[in-house]
Design a protein around this motif. Structure first.
Motif, PDB file in Angstrom:
ATOM      1  N   ILE A  13       3.047  61.124   2.726  1.00 18.07           N
ATOM      2  CA  ILE A  13       2.484  61.710   1.500  1.00 18.07           C
ATOM      3  C   ILE A  13       1.963  60.586   0.605  1.00 18.07           C
ATOM      4  N   ALA A  14       2.730  59.510   0.502  1.00 13.38           N
ATOM      5  CA  ALA A  14       2.300  58.364  -0.307  1.00 13.38           C
ATOM      6  C   ALA A  14       1.010  57.763   0.238  1.00 13.38           C
ATOM      7  N   VAL A  15       0.861  57.717   1.567  1.00 18.72           N
ATOM      8  CA  VAL A  15      -0.367  57.179   2.160  1.00 18.72           C
ATOM      9  C   VAL A  15      -1.571  57.997   1.701  1.00 18.72           C
ATOM     10  N   PHE A  16      -1.460  59.313   1.773  1.00 18.32           N
ATOM     11  CA  PHE A  16      -2.590  60.145   1.378  1.00 18.32           C
ATOM     12  C   PHE A  16      -2.883  60.014  -0.117  1.00 18.32           C
ATOM     13  N   LEU A  17      -1.854  59.915  -0.938  1.00 20.76           N
ATOM     14  CA  LEU A  17      -2.077  59.734  -2.378  1.00 20.76           C
ATOM     15  C   LEU A  17      -2.735  58.385  -2.669  1.00 20.76           C
ATOM     16  N   LEU A  18      -2.271  57.343  -1.996  1.00 21.97           N
ATOM     17  CA  LEU A  18      -2.871  56.020  -2.180  1.00 21.97           C
ATOM     18  C   LEU A  18      -4.305  55.990  -1.685  1.00 21.97           C
ATOM     19  N   HIS A  19      -4.568  56.658  -0.570  1.00 23.09           N
ATOM     20  CA  HIS A  19      -5.944  56.688  -0.052  1.00 23.09           C
ATOM     21  C   HIS A  19      -6.856  57.476  -0.992  1.00 23.09           C
ATOM     22  N   ASP A  20      -6.351  58.568  -1.562  1.00 27.96           N
ATOM     23  CA  ASP A  20      -7.132  59.301  -2.567  1.00 27.96           C
ATOM     24  C   ASP A  20      -7.450  58.408  -3.754  1.00 27.96           C
ATOM     25  N   ARG A  21      -6.466  57.628  -4.181  1.00 28.25           N
ATOM     26  CA  ARG A  21      -6.682  56.689  -5.290  1.00 28.25           C
ATOM     27  C   ARG A  21      -7.746  55.661  -4.922  1.00 28.25           C
ATOM     28  N   ALA A  22      -7.732  55.211  -3.687  1.00 31.29           N
ATOM     29  CA  ALA A  22      -8.731  54.244  -3.230  1.00 31.29           C
ATOM     30  C   ALA A  22     -10.142  54.829  -3.318  1.00 31.29           C
ATOM     31  N   GLU A  23     -10.274  56.091  -2.995  1.00 32.02           N
ATOM     32  CA  GLU A  23     -11.593  56.737  -3.030  1.00 32.02           C
ATOM     33  C   GLU A  23     -12.142  56.836  -4.456  1.00 32.02           C
ATOM     34  N   GLU A  24     -11.262  56.834  -5.446  1.00 36.90           N
ATOM     35  CA  GLU A  24     -11.685  56.960  -6.839  1.00 36.90           C
ATOM     36  C   GLU A  24     -12.078  55.621  -7.460  1.00 36.90           C
ATOM     37  N   CYS A  25     -11.751  54.522  -6.813  1.00 37.45           N
ATOM     38  CA  CYS A  25     -11.921  53.191  -7.406  1.00 37.45           C
ATOM     39  C   CYS A  25     -13.269  52.568  -7.060  1.00 37.45           C
ATOM     40  N   VAL A  26     -13.598  51.544  -7.830  1.00 35.90           N
ATOM     41  CA  VAL A  26     -14.767  50.731  -7.503  1.00 35.90           C
ATOM     42  C   VAL A  26     -14.456  49.903  -6.254  1.00 35.90           C
ATOM     43  N   GLU A  27     -15.481  49.399  -5.585  1.00 33.42           N
ATOM     44  CA  GLU A  27     -15.328  48.741  -4.289  1.00 33.42           C
ATOM     45  C   GLU A  27     -14.320  47.592  -4.310  1.00 33.42           C
ATOM     46  N   VAL A  28     -14.310  46.798  -5.373  1.00 30.14           N
ATOM     47  CA  VAL A  28     -13.420  45.634  -5.431  1.00 30.14           C
ATOM     48  C   VAL A  28     -11.954  46.068  -5.372  1.00 30.14           C
ATOM     49  N   ARG A  29     -11.623  47.097  -6.104  1.00 30.83           N
ATOM     50  CA  ARG A  29     -10.239  47.586  -6.113  1.00 30.83           C
ATOM     51  C   ARG A  29      -9.929  48.485  -4.919  1.00 30.83           C
ATOM     52  N   ARG A  30     -10.943  49.116  -4.368  1.00 29.61           N
ATOM     53  CA  ARG A  30     -10.737  50.038  -3.248  1.00 29.61           C
ATOM     54  C   ARG A  30     -10.073  49.336  -2.073  1.00 29.61           C
ATOM     55  N   ARG A  31     -10.511  48.122  -1.771  1.00 25.40           N
ATOM     56  CA  ARG A  31      -9.937  47.380  -0.644  1.00 25.40           C
ATOM     57  C   ARG A  31      -8.444  47.154  -0.828  1.00 25.40           C
ATOM     58  N   ASN A  32      -8.038  46.859  -2.048  1.00 20.00           N
ATOM     59  CA  ASN A  32      -6.609  46.655  -2.325  1.00 20.00           C
ATOM     60  C   ASN A  32      -5.816  47.944  -2.140  1.00 20.00           C
ATOM     61  N   TRP A  33      -6.358  49.071  -2.614  1.00 23.30           N
ATOM     62  CA  TRP A  33      -5.666  50.344  -2.474  1.00 23.30           C
ATOM     63  C   TRP A  33      -5.580  50.768  -1.011  1.00 23.30           C
TER      64      TRP A  33
END
Length: 128
Positions: A13-33
């Motif tokens: 569940i945490a993986v899917f929540l973190l991946h959703d968060r990654a989709e909302e971020c700008v490219e620089v932060r997306r890689r970290n998420w």
């Protein structure tokens, strides 16, 4: 087995929540998420496997080789990281199958490496 199931469910569940968060971020932060989601997924899967192995009772004394055990943790993390990067580019059926296959390979590799890490006074053989 219930603790292993709980770790697996909460971790994924945490993986899917973190991946959703990654989709909302700008490219620089997306890689970290995405990296954090991959580490979370890999470690959750590994913990599920490890808890199940701890629950296994055998009359033989068991030990673990630390470098191989750590390598078994890295296998699902790496393949999930590659898979999450791939799913971002392709969301069709073939892309989803590729991501599932990659994740399956990582989990299989984790299991085989983890079994190789066992120090046991016996010979481990696999019968397909």
């Amino acid at each position: 087995m219930l603790p292993a199931l709980g770790v697996c469910a909460l971790g994924l569940i945490a993986v899917f929540l973190l991946h959703d968060r990654a989709e909302e971020c700008v490219e620089v932060r997306r890689r970290n998420w995405v990296a954090l989601a991959a580490i979370t997924g890999g470690v959750s899967i590994w913990c599920t496997h490890f808890l199940s192995m701890l629950a296994y009772r055998d009359p033989l004394p068991l030990g673990l080789d630390l470098p191989l055990t750590l390598t078994s943790i890295a296998a699902p993390c790496l393949t999930i990281w590659i898979a999450l990067g791939h799913i971002r580019r392709r969301r069709d059926l073939a892309g989803c199958l590729a991501v599932g296959g990659l994740t399956m390979i990582g989990i299989g590799a984790m299991h085989l490496i983890g079994m190789a890490a066992l120090i046991v006074p016996a010979q481990i053989r696999y019968d397909p």
